[in-house]
Design a protein around this motif. Structure first.
Motif, PDB file in Angstrom:
ATOM      1  N   THR A 199       0.815  -1.209   0.000  1.00 47.43           N
ATOM      2  CA  THR A 199       0.000   0.000   0.000  1.00 47.43           C
ATOM      3  C   THR A 199       0.850   1.261   0.000  1.00 47.43           C
ATOM      4  O   THR A 199       1.990   1.275   0.480  1.00 47.43           O
ATOM      5  N   HIS A 200       0.256   2.331  -0.554  1.00 42.15           N
ATOM      6  CA  HIS A 200       0.799   3.680  -0.409  1.00 42.15           C
ATOM      7  C   HIS A 200       0.023   4.446   0.662  1.00 42.15           C
ATOM      8  O   HIS A 200       0.366   5.575   0.985  1.00 42.15           O
ATOM      9  N   ASP A 201      -1.036   3.827   1.164  1.00 43.37           N
ATOM     10  CA  ASP A 201      -1.919   4.456   2.142  1.00 43.37           C
ATOM     11  C   ASP A 201      -1.356   4.204   3.540  1.00 43.37           C
ATOM     12  O   ASP A 201      -1.549   3.134   4.122  1.00 43.37           O
ATOM     13  N   LEU A 202      -0.666   5.192   4.070  1.00 40.42           N
ATOM     14  CA  LEU A 202      -0.004   5.005   5.358  1.00 40.42           C
ATOM     15  C   LEU A 202      -1.001   4.900   6.510  1.00 40.42           C
ATOM     16  O   LEU A 202      -0.702   4.290   7.541  1.00 40.42           O
ATOM     17  N   THR A 238      12.386   6.904   4.977  1.00 45.92           N
ATOM     18  CA  THR A 238      11.093   6.607   5.586  1.00 45.92           C
ATOM     19  C   THR A 238      10.492   7.862   6.199  1.00 45.92           C
ATOM     20  O   THR A 238       9.286   8.118   6.067  1.00 45.92           O
ATOM     21  N   ALA A 239      11.336   8.656   6.848  1.00 46.98           N
ATOM     22  CA  ALA A 239      10.855   9.914   7.443  1.00 46.98           C
ATOM     23  C   ALA A 239      10.322  10.853   6.356  1.00 46.98           C
ATOM     24  O   ALA A 239       9.277  11.498   6.532  1.00 46.98           O
ATOM     25  N   ASP A 240      11.027  10.943   5.224  1.00 48.37           N
ATOM     26  CA  ASP A 240      10.570  11.783   4.113  1.00 48.37           C
ATOM     27  C   ASP A 240       9.230  11.281   3.571  1.00 48.37           C
ATOM     28  O   ASP A 240       8.351  12.075   3.224  1.00 48.37           O
ATOM     29  N   LEU A 241       9.088   9.968   3.499  1.00 49.65           N
ATOM     30  CA  LEU A 241       7.850   9.364   3.006  1.00 49.65           C
ATOM     31  C   LEU A 241       6.673   9.751   3.899  1.00 49.65           C
ATOM     32  O   LEU A 241       5.594  10.109   3.404  1.00 49.65           O
ATOM     33  N   LEU A 242       6.872   9.722   5.194  1.00 51.80           N
ATOM     34  CA  LEU A 242       5.805  10.072   6.135  1.00 51.80           C
ATOM     35  C   LEU A 242       5.451  11.550   6.041  1.00 51.80           C
ATOM     36  O   LEU A 242       4.274  11.926   6.098  1.00 51.80           O
ATOM     37  N   ARG A 243       6.466  12.409   5.899  1.00 43.73           N
ATOM     38  CA  ARG A 243       6.213  13.858   5.824  1.00 43.73           C
ATOM     39  C   ARG A 243       5.522  14.256   4.530  1.00 43.73           C
ATOM     40  O   ARG A 243       4.960  15.356   4.445  1.00 43.73           O
ATOM     41  N   ALA A 244       5.568  13.398   3.520  1.00 42.52           N
ATOM     42  CA  ALA A 244       5.001  13.735   2.213  1.00 42.52           C
ATOM     43  C   ALA A 244       3.506  13.462   2.119  1.00 42.52           C
ATOM     44  O   ALA A 244       2.899  13.709   1.072  1.00 42.52           O
ATOM     45  N   GLU A 245       2.878  12.981   3.185  1.00 39.87           N
ATOM     46  CA  GLU A 245       1.433  12.765   3.151  1.00 39.87           C
ATOM     47  C   GLU A 245       0.705  14.092   2.923  1.00 39.87           C
ATOM     48  O   GLU A 245       1.139  15.145   3.412  1.00 39.87           O
ATOM     49  N   PRO A 246      -0.415  14.081   2.171  1.00 39.81           N
ATOM     50  CA  PRO A 246      -1.122  15.327   1.846  1.00 39.81           C
ATOM     51  C   PRO A 246      -1.516  16.180   3.042  1.00 39.81           C
ATOM     52  O   PRO A 246      -1.606  17.403   2.927  1.00 39.81           O
ATOM     53  N   ARG A 247      -1.751  15.564   4.185  1.00 41.54           N
ATOM     54  CA  ARG A 247      -2.141  16.371   5.357  1.00 41.54           C
ATOM     55  C   ARG A 247      -1.033  17.297   5.823  1.00 41.54           C
ATOM     56  O   ARG A 247      -1.281  18.246   6.580  1.00 41.54           O
ATOM     57  N   HIS A 248       0.211  17.043   5.368  1.00 38.15           N
ATOM     58  CA  HIS A 248       1.322  17.910   5.742  1.00 38.15           C
ATOM     59  C   HIS A 248       1.633  18.969   4.673  1.00 38.15           C
ATOM     60  O   HIS A 248       2.525  19.789   4.871  1.00 38.15           O
ATOM     61  N   TRP A 249       0.907  18.949   3.543  1.00 36.57           N
ATOM     62  CA  TRP A 249       1.184  19.906   2.469  1.00 36.57           C
ATOM     63  C   TRP A 249       0.703  21.303   2.848  1.00 36.57           C
ATOM     64  O   TRP A 249      -0.288  21.464   3.569  1.00 36.57           O
ATOM     65  N   ALA A 250       1.392  22.315   2.309  1.00 37.96           N
ATOM     66  CA  ALA A 250       0.911  23.687   2.435  1.00 37.96           C
ATOM     67  C   ALA A 250      -0.259  23.878   1.472  1.00 37.96           C
ATOM     68  O   ALA A 250      -0.264  23.319   0.373  1.00 37.96           O
ATOM     69  N   PRO A 251      -1.270  24.664   1.870  1.00 33.95           N
ATOM     70  CA  PRO A 251      -2.406  24.898   0.965  1.00 33.95           C
ATOM     71  C   PRO A 251      -1.954  25.541  -0.350  1.00 33.95           C
ATOM     72  O   PRO A 251      -0.951  26.258  -0.402  1.00 33.95           O
ATOM     73  N   LEU A 252      -2.705  25.284  -1.409  1.00 34.48           N
ATOM     74  CA  LEU A 252      -2.398  25.822  -2.731  1.00 34.48           C
ATOM     75  C   LEU A 252      -2.497  27.341  -2.722  1.00 34.48           C
ATOM     76  O   LEU A 252      -3.436  27.920  -2.177  1.00 34.48           O
TER      77      LEU A 252
END
Length: 460
Positions: A199-202, A238-252
């Motif tokens: 899965t890609h769904d963490l 692995t840490a980078d992978l976790l930080r890349a989840e959409p909930r951590h993105w800055a708003p558009l």
């Protein structure tokens, strides 16, 4: 009791595609593989199942419920399919019979694999459990992507196998459906089975618990208990992978949009004789990214097909403004639908370039931006990963200089890192080239942080 014991690597001639990975799954245990698209997760699972693409082979050892299997002879595994080991496939359209109705597909597995005396009743119960009770008489092409995914899950589980391999089982599902699938998978281990999930769904990985293996470029870089890996990873990747989840993105960042490229007025959409929604107004502007929300099966994909002219509206009008029809393009939820299965990917793209008089030198920069190796073009659609095929479908659409893109779950097969890169690329492209994008995703965080505004569909 050990149900699955694997010590395998995957090769293409003398090139090692996946380094040797030792894996033991006992009764009641869950193991989840995560990592970027193309890291070797699905290839490792294919080696266990005996379903490696043509030209690839496995080496090492494998035993299923204590029975040794010759991995050099993939056909030896066929006797285990359905009875001892079952697969929840990444692409439901490839797993379902297009000429068989939903209830019959599930009932057939109950009868022929599990030996049930009441297959139709068992199938009906399975469909009800997955909220598909009204879909029993429908064919796969009459179902939404999320509904087809749930049907594939019901059919795969009907044989009662103790070992379940789930390849991206929640892609294209809304949060409620994802949680339903997580509970269904958890029931496998609660009943004493063994579960191997890719899965890609963490969030799914967290819900399943057990052990997590992190793969990158065909190698195992981290493994451990799910709670530890997901909260305190030891590997920087692995840490980078976790930080890349959409909930951590800055708003558009908002931008000035251009003129309308598509206007829908009082649009009503039907499917299979049923009205999905009615009287929907929609205006999409050049350079604007709009999110489309709604539960699985409400008609998001059907609306996109209607806006593109693939299907006619049951009511209302749609105006496509000042552009050729070929410039209104779709990124398919299931990318196999966008490619001829018997042609190499390169042949398909070259035919497109030739047909529309496109400069051939436009393709290599697109491949580079989408992190796609040119060697992939020599393969057929079923010889690349789902994430790679998704990005190739993006390249294909972008070659036609679209003014409108209906992006139907365009990143559902991508790991968080690649997903973020692809969404950044799609956003930049929309802004720079004045493309209107209607984005469908079941991830509310991705929609919230990747769009200028949102439209929610409500049932009729």
């Amino acid at each position: 009791m050990t149900l699955l014991n694997a010590d395998l690597s995957v090769w293409h001639q003398d090139k090692q595609m996946v380094e040797r990975i030792a894996l033991t799954i006992k009764s009641g245990q869950a193991v989840t593989l995560i990592g970027e698209t193309g890291s070797g997760k699905s290839l490792f699972a294919d080696a266990i199942l005996g379903t490696l693409p043509k030209g690839l082979c496995a080496s090492g050892s494998l035993s299923i419920e204590g029975t040794a299997v010759d991995v050099q002879n993939p056909k030896a595994l066929e006797a285990f399919w359905g009875r001892r080991i079952s697969v929840l496939p990444q692409e439901p359209w490839r797993a379902l019979d297009p000429l068989m109705r939903a209830r019959t597909q599930v009932a057939e597995a109950h009868k022929l694999v599990a030996g049930s005396a009441t297959p139709l009743a068992d199938a009906a119960a399975d469909l009800t459990e997955l909220d598909l009770e009204d879909a029993g008489g429908k064919y796969p092409f009459e179902l939404s992507g999320g509904m087809a995914q749930r049907l594939a899950i019901a059919a795969a589980r009907a044989g009662g196998a103790q070992i379940v391999v789930a390849d991206e089982p929640t892609k294209g599902l809304d949060v409620a459906r994802r949680d339903d699938v997580a509970r269904r998978l958890d029931a496998v281990t609660q009943a004493g089975g063994a579960l191997l999930t890719i899965t890609h769904d963490l969030e799914l990985a967290e819900a399943l618990g057990g052990e997590i293996l992190v793969l990158r470029k065909g190698g195992l870089i981290e493994r451990g208990e799910a709670e530890r890996v997901l909260s305190a990873p030891t590997n920087p990747y692995t840490a980078d992978l976790l930080r890349a989840e959409p909930r951590h993105w800055a708003p558009l960042t908002k931008t000035q949009v251009g003129k309308p490229v598509l206007v829908g007025h009082q649009v009503t959409v039907e499917r299979g004789g049923q009205t999905l929604f009615r009287d929907q107004d929609i205006t999409l502007h050049a350079g604007e990214i709009v999110g489309l929300l709604g539960p699985s099966g409400i008609g998001k994909s059907s609306l996109g097909d209607t806006l593109l002219g693939i299907t006619a509206p049951a009511g209302g009008t749609i105006t496509r403004c000042n552009a050729a029809a070929k410039r209104y393009q779709k990124l398919w939820q299931d990318p196999p639908a966008a490619f001829a299965p018997h042609l190499s990917l390169g042949r398909g793209l070259r035919d497109l370039i030739s047909l529309h008089g496109i400069e051939p030198d436009r393709l290599p920069p697109l491949l580079e931006k989408l992190r796609l190796e040119p060697a992939l073009l020599d393969r057929k659609p079923d010889e690349v990963s789902g994430g790679e095929l998704q990005r190739l479908s993006m390249a294909r659409a972008l070659l036609l200089d679209p003014v409108f893109l209906f992006a139907d779950e365009p990143t559902s097969r991508l790991d968080p890192l690649t997903q973020r890169e692809v969404m950044d690329f799609l956003t930049d492209l929309a802004r720079e080239n004045g493309i209107a994008v209607l984005l469908v995703s079941h991830d509310p965080d991705l929609i919230a942080n990747s769009t200028d505004r949102q439209i929610s569909l409500t049932p009729a």
